[in-house]
Design an enzyme around this catalytic site. Structure first.
Site, PDB file in Angstrom:
ATOM      1  N   CYS A 299      53.894  81.652  43.684  1.00  0.00           N
ATOM      2  CA  CYS A 299      54.694  82.608  44.461  1.00  0.00           C
ATOM      3  C   CYS A 299      55.757  83.260  43.578  1.00  0.00           C
ATOM      4  O   CYS A 299      56.010  84.463  43.660  1.00  0.00           O
ATOM      5  CB  CYS A 299      55.348  81.913  45.645  1.00  0.00           C
ATOM      6  SG  CYS A 299      54.192  81.072  46.760  1.00  0.00           S
TER       7      CYS A 299
ATOM      8  N   CYS B 238      57.056  77.257  45.173  1.00  0.00           N
ATOM      9  CA  CYS B 238      55.688  77.504  44.670  1.00  0.00           C
ATOM     10  C   CYS B 238      55.702  78.345  43.393  1.00  0.00           C
ATOM     11  O   CYS B 238      56.205  79.472  43.379  1.00  0.00           O
ATOM     12  CB  CYS B 238      54.880  78.192  45.762  1.00  0.00           C
ATOM     13  SG  CYS B 238      53.362  78.968  45.202  1.00  0.00           S
TER      14      CYS B 238
ATOM     15  N   CYS C 188      37.382  62.449  42.593  1.00  0.00           N
ATOM     16  CA  CYS C 188      36.489  61.616  41.780  1.00  0.00           C
ATOM     17  C   CYS C 188      37.093  60.219  41.574  1.00  0.00           C
ATOM     18  O   CYS C 188      36.380  59.208  41.621  1.00  0.00           O
ATOM     19  CB  CYS C 188      36.232  62.278  40.426  1.00  0.00           C
ATOM     20  SG  CYS C 188      35.566  63.965  40.535  1.00  0.00           S
TER      21      CYS C 188
END
Length: 502
Positions: A56, A53, A394
């Site tokens: 992170c 991450c 979308c």
């Protein structure tokens, strides 16, 4: 090549070196020791992270620095690797990284503070203290400097007004500020205070400010409004760490975009400070890194990467008032622009894509310039999707939205199914809402200026049912031309059949 073997002494030295390099004040928790190390701790901060991450990784050095500083205050910081400890993280309901939680004797709450070292330290120190700290000569000086913003009530007795209201205030805002109270006569004399009094101590702007209104009858809300205003500096750098402070304020936000490497940066800030002080009751002022946040400048309708630049934003209505970038940013120009804004003389600059030369799809391609003409046409029901081109939800909705528009193509004189790229088009001030997420679906019935939120699932059947329920106009075609191919839809399977109508 010969392999050399380390002597026992060298091996010990090398192992010591490696251990020192890997030393960390952040505790590593696993499923086997999580409960034992967390449940019995009066206060501990736990980060649930994933090694891959990026957020992170960015947090890691700040987390380490905070852990070292908080160790001296006997406040522990820990982490859980959710790749290695997947079951533990799942059991704790972890759904994103990093997730930070504060545990008090095993009871968790979400960490609500900044993600920089000093912010983490400040937040956890506040968590470690009672909502209101009792102050004496031995701790008053240290307490006043313990954070950027500290509030202290001086009263003759802990039961005297405004102590009860002040305690309620402290409980409600213990995550935001430090609160202290003193009934010590020596402290009161040393501070030169006549009780009852409430004083705010700050590390910015005026360092000491006394509550200036009648205090005996002051309520929590009175203190909240006063402290909320004082907690925002006259002008400060804004970033993701402190933006929430300004977003929660009722005041518009004036941005001074600067190149942080410019030699005259401090000179420009100093020139704007008197203007910020003059209009502080009406507008919050900040300066912002124009290089790092160039995209935000574009979102505020600053068209050129020219710095310094100045823009005022009405945060509530999301309206932007950029100073003409052909003009120099100076104390005079900023003051004049702010004065015009406060007086209501400025019109917002609305971003809009060009009006399409033709509408080639069943879905009407709506842009900011013609929003009022199209949507506020009283003769039509209008169903609008506000989307962003990058939004995955979308993109998944698009085939269904196209199908919905196809269904009503023969009554487009009565019902408009439209879409608007909300990141490229601003809503005019006449619109009573702002778009906060994508996709946002709004329905405006014919003859009305009210908008209905669509909050159902995004299936074709549900959208059709919503339209049929709320449309004011008849959805039967007014005229069907001879030989015209009309499209019919089955709500059950959304399939299309063509029939020749006479």
């Amino acid at each position: 090549m010969r392999l050399s073997i380390l002597s026992p002494a060298l091996a010990v030295a090398f192992a010591t070196y490696v251990a020192a390099q890997d030393a960390s004040d952040v505790l590593t928790l696993t499923a086997s020791d999580f409960s034992a190390k967390v449940d019995n701790e009066p206060l501990i901060l736990v980060e649930f992270f994933a090694p891959w991450c990026g957020h992170c990784k960015a947090l890691a050095p700040h987390y380490e620095e905070a852990a070292t500083a908080l160790k001296e205050k006997d406040i522990k910081i820990a982490k859980v690797d959710c790749v290695d400890q997947a079951d533990l993280c799942q059991a704790n309901g972890i759904q994103g990284y990093p997730t930070l939680r504060v545990y008090k004797n095993g009871t968790p709450s979400d960490y609500q503070g900044p993600r920089k070292a000093d912010g983490i330290i400040s937040y956890m120190v506040k968590q470690s203290l009672p909502a209101v700290t009792e102050l004496t000569l031995s701790n008053i000086d240290e307490f006043k400097k313990a954070d950027k913003f500290v509030a202290v009530a001086y009263v003759s007795s802990a039961s005297d007004a405004p102590a009860p209201a002040f305690s309620q205030l402290a409980e409600a805002h213990r995550d935001d500020f430090l609160f202290g109270l003193s009934t010590d006569e020596d402290v009161i004399a040393a501070e030169g205070v006549t009780p009852p009094a409430v004083i705010v101590y700050r590390s910015f702007d005026e360092p000491r400010v006394t509550y200036p209104y009648p205090i005996v009858d002051a309520q929590v809300q009175d203190f909240e409004e006063w402290m909320g205003d004082l907690s925002i500096p006259v002008i400060d750098e804004v970033s993701s760490d402190n933006y929430a402070i300004y977003a929660s304020s009722s005041k518009p936000l004036a941005y001074l975009f600067l190149d942080p490497t410019a030699a005259n940066k401090e000179e420009i800030i100093a020139s704007v400070r008197p203007v910020a002080e003059e209009f502080k009751s009406k507008v919050n002022f900040v300066w912002i890194d124009a290089i790092k946040f160039g995209d935000h400048a574009k979102a505020l309708n600053l068209q050129e990467p020219k710095w310094p630049s100045f823009v005022i934003q009405d945060l509530e209505k999301q309206l932007k008032y950029p100073l003409d970038q052909s003009k120099d940013v100076s104390s005079e120009s900023v003051k004049d622009w702010t004065k015009q804004y406060v007086s209501g003389e400025l019109k917002p600059e609305l971003k809009s894509q060009p009006v399409p030369e033709s509408q080639d799809e069943s879905v009407y391609n709506l842009v900011g310039k013609e929003f009022e003409d199209v949507v506020f046409d009283d003769s039509k029901d209008v169903f609008v999707e506000f989307y962003a081109s990058w939004c995955g939800h979308c993109k998944r909705l698009k085939p269904t939205w196209d199908l919905l528009a196809d269904k009503y193509i023969n009554v487009k004189d009565k019902l408009v199914v439209a879409k608007m790229e909300a990141t490229e088009n601003d809503l005019p001030p006449s619109v009573p809402f702002r778009v906060a997420g994508f996709p946002t679906l709004k329905f405006k019935p014919a003859g009305s200026r009210d908008f209905l939120d669509y909050e159902g699932d995004r299936s074709f059947e549900s959208l059709v049912a919503f339209v049929e329920e709320h449309a004011k106009n008849s959805l039967e075609p007014s005229v069907v031309l001879e030989g015209q191919a009309q499209t019919h839809f089955s709500a059950g399977n959304a399939s299309a059949e063509k029939h020749d109508e006479l």
